[in-house]
Structure formats: structure tokens, C-alpha cells
Design an enzyme around this catalytic site. Structure first.
Site, PDB file in Angstrom:
ATOM      1  CG  HIS A  55      -1.981  -1.004   1.214  1.00 11.29           C
ATOM      2  ND1 HIS A  55      -3.099  -0.901   1.995  1.00 11.29           N
ATOM      3  CD2 HIS A  55      -2.128  -2.147   0.489  1.00 11.29           C
ATOM      4  CE1 HIS A  55      -3.890  -1.932   1.779  1.00 11.29           C
ATOM      5  NE2 HIS A  55      -3.320  -2.713   0.867  1.00 11.29           N
ATOM      6  CD  GLU A  57      -2.109   4.223   3.078  1.00 11.99           C
ATOM      7  OE1 GLU A  57      -3.296   4.488   3.341  1.00 11.99           O
ATOM      8  OE2 GLU A  57      -1.773   3.377   2.224  1.00 11.99           O
ATOM      9  CB  CYS A  85      -6.756  -0.413   5.129  1.00 16.43           C
ATOM     10  SG  CYS A  85      -5.030  -0.975   5.098  1.00 16.43           S
ATOM     11  CB  CYS A  88      -2.254   1.768   6.079  1.00 15.57           C
ATOM     12  SG  CYS A  88      -1.798   0.888   4.557  1.00 15.57           S
TER      13      CYS A  88
END
Length: 151
Positions: A55, A57, A85, A88
């Protein structure tokens, strides 16, 4: 031109999201700012790397830690186009990021205010101030465009 620093940093995150879109990735972009300077930027690479944890992040945190030579990112601010999410949000906490600014809320996976709010839970030994809705319309439009093209 808008002189608001949040507008400026989110502009860079939106550029990162557009890079993800070009790669047929879920268009989420992220930057980390320290001392009024971008020290890391990234976008989703889940499909490219065939890695569910790639991801924006997570990749940005790794890059910022390398840049500073530190595992903890005290006094930093993260700007991400979509609400993080749970994975993260946990990484943001573990990295000790001080401020999180995000664009679009995520009613399906959002862990920073929509479903739960991991970064501001007082039960943890670190908290992160969360501000959502920064340029939310632009951030949500790029997501809508991506998913409408998938259908």
C-alpha cells in the site's frame, strides 16, 4: 494558487495517485512531510509487486525511515488520498507518525474514522492526530474513475 500547506501536500499525493492509476493500481497516493519538506512519496504497488501489503502508506513509511535513518518518524505528517485501512493505520502508529491528513473517507475499510479510529485510540502508547476530508472530492473522484473503468 492555494497557499494552504495541506492543499499543497495533498496535491503531491494526488499526483502519486495518478501514477498508480497509470499502472492500473488502486489510485492511492501518499507523502510524508518533515520540517516542511517532503521526505517520502509513493503510491499503491499491490498489483505491480504482487504483494497485498504494498500500500502507498507502507511504502512511504519505509522510504521515510530510510531517508531519516530512523524507525520512528516523530514530528512527521502523512498525507494520503484515501483513509488508511487497518494495516496502514497500525503501521502509522508503529512508525510514530504525529499527524495524518487524508482525502476521501472509506466506508468499507477506513480505520481512521469511518469504521474505527485506530490512530486516536487512547489505549495505545502512541496516538496520531487525524484530519480527514482534505480535498475529498478530488480524492474520491479518482477512485470512482478507477472503479467505474473496472466495471
Amino acid at each position: 494558487m492555494n497557499n494552504n500547506p495541506h492543499f499543497k501536500w495533498m496535491s503531491v499525493a494526488l499526483l502519486e495517485a495518478k501514477e498508480a492509476l497509470k499502472k492500473n493500481e488502486v489510485p492511492i497516493g501518499c507523502v510524508i512531510v518533515f520540517n516542511n519538506k517532503i521526505i517520502a512519496k509513493s503510491h499503491n504497488l499491490v498489483e505491480t509487486l504482487n504483494d497485498a501489503t504494498a500500500h502507498a502508506e507502507i511504502l512511504c513509511i519505509t522510504s521515510a525511515s530510510e531517508y531519516l535513518g530512523e524507525k520512528f518518524l516523530y514530528d512527521t505528517a502523512m498525507y494520503v488520498t484515501v483513509e488508511p485501512c487497518p494495516m496502514c493505520a497500525g503501521a502509522i502508529m508503529l512508525a510514530r507518525i504525529s499527524y495524518l491528513y487524508f482525502g476521501a473517507f472509506d466506508s468499507k475499510f477506513g480505520a481512521c474514522g469511518s469504521i474505527i479510529n485506530i490512530p486516536e485510540k487512547k489505549e495505545f502508547n502512541h496516538t496520531c492526530k487525524v484530519y480527514g476530508g482534505i480535498r475529498d472530492e478530488e480524492c474520491s473522484q479518482i477512485m470512482k474513475k478507477f472503479f467505474s473503468n473496472k466495471r
